[in-house]
Motif scaffolding. Structure first.
Motif, PDB file in Angstrom:
ATOM      1  N   SER A   7       0.826  -1.218   0.000  1.00  0.00           N
ATOM      2  CA  SER A   7       0.000   0.000   0.000  1.00  0.00           C
ATOM      3  C   SER A   7       0.861   1.269   0.000  1.00  0.00           C
ATOM      4  CB  SER A   7      -0.903  -0.011   1.237  1.00  0.00           C
ATOM      5  OG  SER A   7      -1.706   1.138   1.273  1.00  0.00           O
ATOM      6  N   GLU A   9       0.134   5.632  -0.358  1.00  0.00           N
ATOM      7  CA  GLU A   9      -0.916   6.649  -0.361  1.00  0.00           C
ATOM      8  C   GLU A   9      -1.136   7.201  -1.769  1.00  0.00           C
ATOM      9  OE1 GLU A   9      -2.125  10.804   1.949  1.00  0.00           O
ATOM     10  OE2 GLU A   9      -0.259   9.750   2.452  1.00  0.00           O
ATOM     11  N   GLN A  12      -4.714   3.659  -6.460  1.00  0.00           N
ATOM     12  CA  GLN A  12      -6.083   3.155  -6.446  1.00  0.00           C
ATOM     13  C   GLN A  12      -6.315   2.211  -7.617  1.00  0.00           C
ATOM     14  OE1 GLN A  12      -8.999   6.233  -7.200  1.00  0.00           O
ATOM     15  NE2 GLN A  12      -7.484   7.527  -8.196  1.00  0.00           N
ATOM     16  N   THR A  14      -9.833   1.353  -9.300  1.00  0.00           N
ATOM     17  CA  THR A  14     -11.296   1.510  -9.297  1.00  0.00           C
ATOM     18  C   THR A  14     -11.947   1.052 -10.598  1.00  0.00           C
ATOM     19  OG1 THR A  14     -11.062   3.788 -10.092  1.00  0.00           O
ATOM     20  CG2 THR A  14     -11.160   3.453  -7.701  1.00  0.00           C
ATOM     21  N   GLN A  31     -22.839   8.339   9.152  1.00  0.00           N
ATOM     22  CA  GLN A  31     -21.843   8.429   8.095  1.00  0.00           C
ATOM     23  C   GLN A  31     -20.430   8.476   8.679  1.00  0.00           C
ATOM     24  OE1 GLN A  31     -22.618  11.605   5.352  1.00  0.00           O
ATOM     25  NE2 GLN A  31     -24.799  11.076   5.149  1.00  0.00           N
ATOM     26  N   ARG A  32     -19.486   7.927   7.910  1.00  0.00           N
ATOM     27  CA  ARG A  32     -18.086   7.913   8.336  1.00  0.00           C
ATOM     28  C   ARG A  32     -17.493   9.317   8.368  1.00  0.00           C
ATOM     29  NH1 ARG A  32     -14.309   4.526   8.793  1.00  0.00           N
ATOM     30  NH2 ARG A  32     -14.655   2.284   8.794  1.00  0.00           N
ATOM     31  N   THR A  33     -16.618   9.519   9.294  1.00  0.00           N
ATOM     32  CA  THR A  33     -15.864  10.771   9.332  1.00  0.00           C
ATOM     33  C   THR A  33     -14.381  10.530   9.038  1.00  0.00           C
ATOM     34  OG1 THR A  33     -15.552  10.535  11.723  1.00  0.00           O
ATOM     35  CG2 THR A  33     -17.471  11.824  10.985  1.00  0.00           C
ATOM     36  N   THR A  34     -13.997   9.240   8.959  1.00  0.00           N
ATOM     37  CA  THR A  34     -12.608   8.889   8.642  1.00  0.00           C
ATOM     38  C   THR A  34     -12.593   7.938   7.453  1.00  0.00           C
ATOM     39  OG1 THR A  34     -12.655   7.034  10.202  1.00  0.00           O
ATOM     40  CG2 THR A  34     -11.849   9.144  11.029  1.00  0.00           C
ATOM     41  N   LYS A  35     -11.438   7.853   6.795  1.00  0.00           N
ATOM     42  CA  LYS A  35     -11.300   6.964   5.646  1.00  0.00           C
ATOM     43  C   LYS A  35     -11.348   5.494   6.084  1.00  0.00           C
ATOM     44  CE  LYS A  35      -8.153   7.733   2.611  1.00  0.00           C
ATOM     45  NZ  LYS A  35      -6.825   8.033   1.988  1.00  0.00           N
ATOM     46  N   LEU A  36     -11.826   4.652   5.185  1.00  0.00           N
ATOM     47  CA  LEU A  36     -11.763   3.210   5.422  1.00  0.00           C
ATOM     48  C   LEU A  36     -10.305   2.775   5.500  1.00  0.00           C
ATOM     49  CD1 LEU A  36     -14.487   1.734   3.037  1.00  0.00           C
ATOM     50  CD2 LEU A  36     -14.446   1.537   5.512  1.00  0.00           C
ATOM     51  N   GLU A  40      -4.084   0.876  -0.289  1.00  0.00           N
ATOM     52  CA  GLU A  40      -4.109   1.698  -1.498  1.00  0.00           C
ATOM     53  C   GLU A  40      -3.072   1.112  -2.467  1.00  0.00           C
ATOM     54  OE1 GLU A  40      -4.671   6.094  -0.717  1.00  0.00           O
ATOM     55  OE2 GLU A  40      -4.117   5.427   1.312  1.00  0.00           O
TER      56      GLU A  40
END
Length: 480
Positions: A7, A9, A12, A14, A31-36, A40
């Motif tokens: 991984s 940063e 991707q 997709t 809803q999420r406030t942080t990334k899953l 990457e």
């Protein structure tokens, strides 16, 4: 090796993401406030990572896999492709029977085919694994005796060569287990069986051919004695591959049989599942079969449930077993037909006996030299372990360097330093000959360089583990 190690940063992949116009409305507080916390990785990186992982695995697709007692044979790809037809995959298990006549007819046909192949009176496909099939078989025997007010019957007889699941199943169903020893030829001694039988006997659990790789010649006499004592006979269908189309458990007078469809009938096998432990029953146990199973009337096919089978032992799963596995087995039976079924047993037995004689020729000792093999056989390295310090584990690990998976080792437990070997009917003579050459080469090396063998495998991603330390101090944490 984890994909998180690759991984970086901003990378991707997709392009293969599912396309959908449906966006659910999720309340803001949910809803999420942080990334899953996902890796990457580029698409090429993903492909290479999982391809490399697959190349490190031993599998029936790439290697000889002579795992005794498990029938690790080739799975025809056509079975998978047909079973993945969208009409099957999209069908909901709770759909009305009017919308499910296609799959119901397939399951009904499979029940009928398995009933014919095994000589039993009825079949249900609901058990989702061989162990679950075993459990339901003994549970039916228990209910049969209880219905007859025969509460004294609290013992199940198991041979010393039985699969470990046999005594475990009996105990789970509330029975005591009485072990009966096999003789030097791998048979059950009738004079040892008779004293074990009595008003306390609920039944006996047998595999025929047995896990020792030989067919029990006294099976009819055993069946008569058990039935005269009031007990029932349970057939462990793990080795059905050896007799398919040749002899039927029903004709041996068994009362219940489980079939590992993921072994004999060539559905995907490995990684812990999925499985199917279809059950066949004789006339005594028909009322107690687990539900649901498929029946038909003038309106079509339908599932029989608790309301129609009042004496059933009940359900084993939420719906109707592993439909996908059962469907693959159904397609396989259609591909074989009546002419193909006996060929499985013929070639499985031919391969096993050829391999057995070849290994004996190059210096390996047979556990039962006077017996013909069924679909599998046992060699013992007792002499090599004493003379050369060459154990079954050493041979198993060294075979990895030859690009071959090891046979089953140290089972059954009553044979010292044993290897239980099953080539299956799908392997060619050339593959079997290569295995013989590898085994002979290992035996030669043991005379000149046993230390190299003790360090094997040399070519695998991981070297030999410290087995004792792995059991006592397992390291299950990844430190990335």
């Amino acid at each position: 090796m984890l994909i998180f190690e690759h991984s970086r940063e901003g990378r991707q992949a997709t392009a293969q993401a599912p396309k959908t116009s449906y966006i659910p409305t999720i309340p803001k507080e949910l809803q999420r406030t942080t990334k899953l916390g996902l890796p990457e990785v580029s698409e090429l990186g993903v492909v290479r990572h999982y391809t490399r992982l697959s190349q490190k695995n031993f599998s029936i697709d790439t290697h000889f896999y002579p795992l005794g007692s498990c029938t690790m044979k080739y799975n025809p790809r056509v079975c998978n492709s047909l079973a993945m037809n969208d009409g099957f995959l999209s069908l909901h298990p709770l759909a009305d029977k009017s919308l499910s006549q296609g799959i119901l007819s397939c399951m009904y046909d499979l029940q009928e085919i398995l009933q014919d192949v095994t000589g039993m009176c009825a079949v249900t496909l609901s058990p989702m694994a061989g162990a679950q099939g075993e459990f339901s078989g003994i549970a039916m025997i228990k209910k049969y005796h209880e219905e007859r007010k025969d509460f004294e019957r609290n013992e199940i007889i198991c041979p010393d060569a039985a699969h470990g699941t046999n005594p475990a199943t009996a105990i789970m169903c509330g029975y005591k287990v009485k072990e009966i020893r096999t003789n030097r030829d791998g048979n059950i001694n009738i004079h040892d069986l008779i004293p074990l039988l009595g008003p306390q006997t609920a039944g006996i659990m047998l595999t025929n051919p047995s896990t020792l790789g030989v067919f029990e010649p006294n099976i009819k006499e055993i069946a008569d004695l058990v039935h005269e004592a009031g007990g029932l006979l349970y057939y462990d269908g793990a080795n059905l591959n050896a007799i398919l189309g040749k002899v039927r458990p029903g004709d041996m007078d068994f009362d219940v049989i489980h079939m590992n469809l993921h072994k004999t009938f060539s559905t995907p096998h490995g990684g812990g599942g999925p499985g199917s432990g279809a059950i066949g029953v004789g006339r005594r146990l028909v009322p107690y079969m687990p539900v649901p199973y498929v029946s038909k009337n003038e309106e079509g096919f339908y599932y029989v449930d608790e309301s129609q089978a009042e004496k059933t032992i009940g359900r084993l799963s939420a719906f109707a077993g592993n439909i996908g596995v059962n469907l693959r087995a159904y397609i396989y039976t259609l591909l074989l037909g009546k002419q193909g079924m006996p060929r499985i047993a013929e070639f499985a037995t031919l391969n096993a006996n050829y391999l057995m004689k070849e290994l004996e020729r190059v210096g390996f000792q047979l556990a039962f030299p006077s017996r013909r093999a069924s679909h599998e056989f046992i060699v013992t390295l007792k002499k090599q372990a004493k003379d050369l310090d060459l154990t079954a584990t050493d041979v198993a690990k060294t075979l990895l360097d030859y690009g071959m998976h090891a046979p089953t080792v140290y089972f059954p437990l009553l044979v010292a330093e044993c290897m239980l070997i099953e080539p299956t009917e799908t392997e060619s003579k050339q593959t079997i000959d290569k295995f013989v050459v590898a085994m002979a080469d290992i035996l030669k090396q043991a005379h000149t360089n046993i230390e190299a063998i003790k360090q094997a495998p040399h070519s695998a991603p991981n070297r030999r583990l410290d087995d004792a330390k792995a059991v006592k101090q397992p390291n299950l944490v990844f430190n990335g």
